[in-house]
Design a protein around this motif. Structure first.
Motif, mmCIF file in Angstrom:
data_model
loop_
_atom_site.group_PDB
_atom_site.id
_atom_site.type_symbol
_atom_site.label_atom_id
_atom_site.label_comp_id
_atom_site.label_asym_id
_atom_site.label_seq_id
_atom_site.Cartn_x
_atom_site.Cartn_y
_atom_site.Cartn_z
ATOM 1 N N LEU A 1 0.824 -1.209 0.000
ATOM 2 C CA LEU A 1 0.000 0.000 0.000
ATOM 3 C C LEU A 1 0.859 1.261 0.000
ATOM 4 O O LEU A 1 0.368 2.354 -0.320
ATOM 5 N N LEU A 2 2.125 1.134 0.366
ATOM 6 C CA LEU A 2 3.029 2.278 0.372
ATOM 7 C C LEU A 2 3.507 2.656 -1.020
ATOM 8 O O LEU A 2 4.002 3.771 -1.215
ATOM 9 N N LEU A 3 3.391 1.763 -1.990
ATOM 10 C CA LEU A 3 3.999 2.009 -3.296
ATOM 11 C C LEU A 3 3.506 3.271 -3.996
ATOM 12 O O LEU A 3 4.320 4.034 -4.529
ATOM 13 N N PRO A 4 2.184 3.535 -4.048
ATOM 14 C CA PRO A 4 1.757 4.785 -4.699
ATOM 15 C C PRO A 4 2.347 6.027 -4.039
ATOM 16 O O PRO A 4 2.719 6.992 -4.719
ATOM 17 N N MET A 5 2.445 6.015 -2.722
ATOM 18 C CA MET A 5 3.040 7.127 -1.980
ATOM 19 C C MET A 5 4.518 7.281 -2.335
ATOM 20 O O MET A 5 5.014 8.393 -2.575
ATOM 21 N N LEU A 6 5.231 6.160 -2.400
ATOM 22 C CA LEU A 6 6.643 6.207 -2.749
ATOM 23 C C LEU A 6 6.844 6.604 -4.206
ATOM 24 O O LEU A 6 7.758 7.377 -4.527
ATOM 25 N N ALA A 7 5.982 6.069 -5.089
ATOM 26 C CA ALA A 7 6.107 6.393 -6.508
ATOM 27 C C ALA A 7 5.862 7.867 -6.785
ATOM 28 O O ALA A 7 6.461 8.455 -7.682
ATOM 29 N N ALA A 8 4.970 8.484 -6.000
ATOM 30 C CA ALA A 8 4.660 9.907 -6.173
ATOM 31 C C ALA A 8 5.596 10.806 -5.379
ATOM 32 O O ALA A 8 5.492 12.034 -5.455
ATOM 33 N N HIS A 9 6.501 10.213 -4.586
ATOM 34 C CA HIS A 9 7.438 10.961 -3.730
ATOM 35 C C HIS A 9 6.680 11.883 -2.773
ATOM 36 O O HIS A 9 7.128 13.001 -2.474
ATOM 37 N N ASP A 10 5.554 11.399 -2.286
ATOM 38 C CA ASP A 10 4.758 12.156 -1.316
ATOM 39 C C ASP A 10 5.042 11.581 0.067
ATOM 40 O O ASP A 10 4.451 10.580 0.476
ATOM 41 N N PHE A 11 5.935 12.227 0.791
ATOM 42 C CA PHE A 11 6.393 11.680 2.066
ATOM 43 C C PHE A 11 5.849 12.460 3.260
ATOM 44 O O PHE A 11 6.517 12.565 4.293
ATOM 45 N N THR A 12 4.656 13.011 3.136
ATOM 46 C CA THR A 12 4.070 13.765 4.241
ATOM 47 C C THR A 12 3.513 12.814 5.291
ATOM 48 O O THR A 12 3.128 11.679 4.993
ATOM 49 N N TRP A 13 3.429 13.316 6.545
ATOM 50 C CA TRP A 13 2.896 12.503 7.631
ATOM 51 C C TRP A 13 1.414 12.183 7.408
ATOM 52 O O TRP A 13 0.949 11.106 7.776
#
Length: 475
Positions: free
Chosen positions: A201-213
């Protein structure tokens, strides 16, 4: 003078570490789910008929059902002393007779039949009619058995401490045996170690480089929902796979297959986990609820039928992993690119083929695997499918480097393409080890312990880190 008092053994929860009615239900669900559900609803108020119908539909293998070792030993000692040993159960009489034959207790058998549910007082009357008042020793495990213990010579109590104390207080000779289950075994049945798969489930966040809390928090909530959903399905899968697991070299030690946890307890825990998954997903939005429900329905269909279909089962496994990625995109509101789907699906199709490849390589004979559609003869086909999946995943990864998103997120795309090399080597390593039978039966969990494989994955991530330009921004 030797004691010749007959020894009467209850079956469900006493001689067996399981319940034959519940066994019949899940055996029927695995073979004929519609007929099983229809029979359960039709005869819900008629227990003897329900037991007979489910036994007829499910045809559970009584020879594989887990036995309470201490009670089996007690029975053997009694037989060696020349005492009569019989089963008296509220389960369907035909099933009880089959169990008696399996364990060399051919002869007199008591069971439910002809509209009579042989439980409690009804069983007590039948035993007194056969052996007389106080003319038998009786082994049972429930408070309802008190009606029988009161009329037996000796009360043999399995797990029911309150009844053992009550019988002893009434002056009845009592033998007690442990028949309790343990919470750690139930936790093992929920397979929390499998929750690691929801890291996808983390992959879309990592792919978009969206590292917000905020984004991470939403992903964590989604992972909790999917973990609960997965546990509910693992319970259902294990209940449907009781026979196949008991024939398996290592899966026979699973909590339900081994009798370490009662099937009814497992059903309750699985239902609770499913409810948590759906309610939690509903709080995250209707789209997340739909994806979670779809994941659970597809997983259940896989457990009921699709896992027995060759090649289809591998596609479903890959789809279930892909749904995790879609859930990660949904819960965060981030998009999921076609390139990411194009990478995830073939990569996990390859790992699904590796899972089956490992199973057939380590099979004991050339017959089809219990509950599966594969045999050793399929090794080369599974190998080809795995390699096709590897090729598809690598090509999709390379193609992503030409996309507008990759151009925007990865200034040094040469490192991005270089990352495909250790990733490809890792996938090929997984395929090779599966073909050689050097993995366990879950490639994802194997990968978490494989030091060389972890090294290759870290090399891949390092190359992607350099490609993104984050090295300069961080250091």
């Amino acid at each position: 003078m030797a004691d010749k008092t007959p020894l009467v053994l209850d079956v469900d929860g006493t001689f067996l570490r399981t319940d034959m009615l519940v066994e019949s239900f899940w055996a029927g669900m695995g073979k004929h789910p519609i007929a099983t559900i229809a029979a359960s609803l039709r005869h819900l108020g008629d227990r003897p008929r329900l037991k007979a119908e489910l036994a007829r539909i499910g045809q559970p293998r009584t020879d594989l059902m887990p036995v309470h070792a201490e009670i089996a030993e007690l029975a053997q000692i009694a037989r060696n002393e020349g005492r009569e040993v019989v089963f008296a159960s509220a389960s369907d009489r035909e099933l009880v007779e089959r169990l008696a034959v399996d364990h060399g207790l051919e002869g007199k058998v008591f069971g439910s039949e002809n509209g009579t549910n042989l439980k409690g007082t009804a069983k007590a009357e039948a035993l007194v009619a056969a052996y007389g008042e106080g003319g038998f020793d009786y082994a049972g495990n429930e408070p309802v058995d008190r009606a029988i213990w009161e009329r037996a010579d000796t009360a043999i109590v399995v797990g029911d401490e309150s009844s053992a104390k009550a019988m002893a207080a009434a002056g009845k000779p009592v033998q007690s045996f442990d028949g309790t289950w343990r919470w750690r075994d139930l936790a093992r049945a929920l397979r929390p170690h499998q929750w690691v798969k929801n890291i996808l489930l983390l992959l879309p966040m990592l792919a978009a480089h969206d590292f917000t809390w905020a984004t991470l928090g939403m992903v964590v909530l989604g992972m909790i929902c999917f973990s609960a959903a997965a546990s509910s399905i693992y319970v259902a899968n294990d209940l449907l796979d009781l026979e196949a697991d008991r024939l398996h070299a290592t899966k026979r030690f699973r909590p339900f297959a081994s009798g370490a946890v009662p099937l009814l307890v497992g059903m309750g825990a699985g239902a609770a986990a499913g409810l948590v998954a759906l309610l939690g997903s509903a709080l995250l939005g209707p789209q997340m609820l739909f994806i979670t429900a779809l994941y659970m329905l597809l997983s259940l269909a896989y457990s009921l039928r699709l896992k027995r279909l060759r090649w289809v089962d591998i596609a479903i496994l890959a789809a279930l992993y892909t749904l995790r990625v879609v859930a990660g995109a949904t819960v965060t509101g981030l998009g999921v690119s076609a390139f990411l789907i194009g990478f995830i699906f073939p990569a996990f199709a390859a790992l699904g083929a590796v899972k089956r490849l490992t199973e057939v390589t380590r099979a004991r004979n050339d017959e089809r695997l219990p509950g599966r559609g594969y045999a050793r003869a399929d090794r080369s086909k599974l190998l080809n499918l795995a390699l096709i999946g590897v090729m598809g995943a690598v090509l999709s990864f390379l193609a992503y480097g030409f996309s507008p998103q990759a151009i925007a997120l990865y200034p040094s795309r040469l490192f991005l393409w270089a990352a495909a090399v250790p990733m490809m080597l890792w996938l090929i390593r997984m395929v090779r080890l599966g073909y050689e039978g050097r993995q366990d039966y879950d490639p994802i969990l194997f990968a978490m312990r494989d030091k060389r494989g972890i090294g290759l994955l870290l090399m891949c991530l390092a190359a992607m880190f350099f490609a993104s330009g984050m090295w300069e921004s961080v250091f």
